[in-house]
Design a protein around this motif. Structure first.
Motif, PDB file in Angstrom:
ATOM      1  N   ASN A 120       2.371  12.333 -21.631  1.00 17.15           N
ATOM      2  CA  ASN A 120       1.739  13.684 -20.883  1.00 17.15           C
ATOM      3  C   ASN A 120       1.893  13.442 -19.602  1.00 17.15           C
ATOM      4  O   ASN A 120       2.265  14.446 -18.800  1.00 17.15           O
ATOM      5  CB  ASN A 120       0.650  14.320 -21.440  1.00 17.15           C
ATOM      6  N   ASP A 175      -4.437  13.081 -13.819  1.00 20.43           N
ATOM      7  CA  ASP A 175      -5.339  12.589 -14.295  1.00 20.43           C
ATOM      8  C   ASP A 175      -5.732  11.481 -14.736  1.00 20.43           C
ATOM      9  O   ASP A 175      -6.955  10.715 -14.859  1.00 20.43           O
ATOM     10  CB  ASP A 175      -6.579  13.858 -14.431  1.00 20.43           C
ATOM     11  N   HIS A 176      -5.164  10.886 -16.066  1.00 13.11           N
ATOM     12  CA  HIS A 176      -5.217  10.391 -17.185  1.00 13.11           C
ATOM     13  C   HIS A 176      -4.508   9.264 -16.734  1.00 13.11           C
ATOM     14  O   HIS A 176      -4.913   7.930 -17.202  1.00 13.11           O
ATOM     15  CB  HIS A 176      -4.230  10.823 -18.260  1.00 13.11           C
ATOM     16  N   LYS A 190       0.634  13.406 -17.414  1.00 16.40           N
ATOM     17  CA  LYS A 190      -0.815  13.996 -16.228  1.00 16.40           C
ATOM     18  C   LYS A 190      -1.522  13.573 -15.121  1.00 16.40           C
ATOM     19  O   LYS A 190      -2.088  11.888 -15.660  1.00 16.40           O
ATOM     20  CB  LYS A 190      -2.111  14.353 -17.277  1.00 16.40           C
TER      21      LYS A 190
END
Length: 392
Positions: free
Chosen positions: A318, A322-323, A320
């Motif tokens: 994804n 934060d990941h 993202k």
């Protein structure tokens, strides 16, 4: 941060793995005159090998790990490390077509002939990993023998595979998980072998076993029914292992059900471990009860390794930020537990202090080595043949 060493993290993960970590562990586990691998080191006597018998499970784990390492570094010594264990696996652990022992003495004498599903999962993973790394397909005949036994003697209409002890006992989910892993490995080297169809049956089972919160118990009743809450046990690390394997399966097959299941397991694991958005600052806990309470103060290293791997898969899917942060911080915690000079690791700590005098189980290499290789490959676009979502 709790550490047992004063580590200096490698500035070049790829170079450190090739130049130090892989060759040292091949040398330590493959001793002259010893059939099979060293499986445990004594932490208080200059890391000397403990005089243990050999297990099919650990032998399979290390054959797979060194095969993946050879795929990565192409070093002849690494290939010798994989073939050292493969010879023992096929010559001493294998009893007959599809049958493997559970435990074998250093002299090759069978100590316990009752190999279980967990053992067979790692035999299959070893055979698939070795074939993928070398291009040799002769070992796949042994995998086919095991598959024939699984599909006839052990196939369970209730889902997954039975253990040889019978279905009247409590059932473990994680051998099914590692069978799922092995099926995916073998599907990559033998696309027409029916392995993905077998893997799909495990996805069917996992979809039934994961509850509405995204949790999966360790133990189930004989019909895969949930046991009483007071008897339940959950391991956070297994949630991340399942998540990564399901991410990989969904990437290969396009199965949205597997992807949704992976995200549920991943999110439950993060919540259960209390991982903040910025990532952990030390190794995460593992054992919890049905209400999410910790049942052990011990924090083994391997669940944080699996958190790092699953987080990298999530970030790759994804994109993202934060990941990505979670994956990199989890990797940093893992590396903080490995002495970059000696390449030994702190296998387990408790919530307040270190446990430096426990023997070092070499089976943990199965978690550490392939995961670090996948992280090293993620920074090298030229090595996309073995990415976090297409590792097999």
């Amino acid at each position: 941060m709790i550490t047992s060493f004063a580590p200096a993290q490698p500035t070049d993960l790829l170079a450190w793995l090739k130049g130090r970590f892989i060759p040292r562990w091949v040398e330590r586990t493959c001793r002259p005159g010893l059939r099979g691998y060293v499986e445990e080191l004594h932490a208080t006597e200059q890391w000397q090998p403990l005089p243990n018998e050999h297990t099919t499970m650990v032998t399979g784990r290390l054959v797979y790990s060194f095969s993946m390492a050879y795929r990565f570094d192409k070093a002849p010594e690494t290939l010798c490390g994989a073939e050292h264990g493969l010879a023992f696996l096929l010559d001493s652990c294998r009893l007959s077509a599809g049958h493997f022992a559970h435990r074998v003495g250093s002299d090759g004498r069978v100590v316990d002939p009752r190999g279980n599903l967990y053992d067979l999962a790692f035999v299959l993973l070893a055979l698939g990993g070795y074939s993928a790394a070398t291009g040799k397909t002769n070992v796949l005949a042994v995998a086919d023998e095991i598959a024939a036994r699984l599909d006839s003697d052990w196939l369970d209409p209730l889902g997954g595979y039975r253990e040889p002890a019978g279905a009247e006992l409590l059932r473990l989910q994680y051998p099914q998980m590692h069978v799922f892993e092995a099926f995916q490995m073998l599907a990559a080297v033998d696309p027409d072998g029916g392995w993905l169809g077998r893997a799909e049956r495990i996805v069917d089972l996992a979809a039934r076993l994961v509850d509405e919160h995204g949790a999966i118990d360790e133990w189930f009743g004989p019909r895969w029914d949930a046991v009483e809450p007071e008897r339940r046990q959950r391991e956070i690390g297994h949630h991340f292992e399942w998540a990564w394997l399901l991410f990989v399966y969904a990437t290969k097959t396009g199965a949205t059900r597997a992807a949704h299941l992976a995200w549920r397991l991943f999110e439950f694991g993060l919540k259960a471990a209390g991982v903040p958005a910025t990532g952990p600052d030390r190794t995460i806990p593992n054992s919890i009860d049905a209400w999410g309470n910790l049942t052990s103060a011990c924090r083994p290293l391997w669940p944080t390794v699996e958190l790092a791997k699953a987080s990298l898969a999530a970030a790759t899917l994804n994109e993202k930020p934060d990941h990505w942060t979670l994956a990199m911080q989890s990797l940093a915690v893992v590396l903080s537990q490995i002495d970059q000079n000696s390449n030994y690791w702190a296998n387990e700590i408790d919530s307040n202090s270190l446990s430096p005098h426990h023997p070092l189980p070499i089976r943990t290499l199965y978690h550490i080595l392939p995961s670090l290789i996948l992280f090293a490959n993620s920074n090298d676009p030229g090595r996309s043949h073995s990415s976090i979502l297409r590792p097999f």
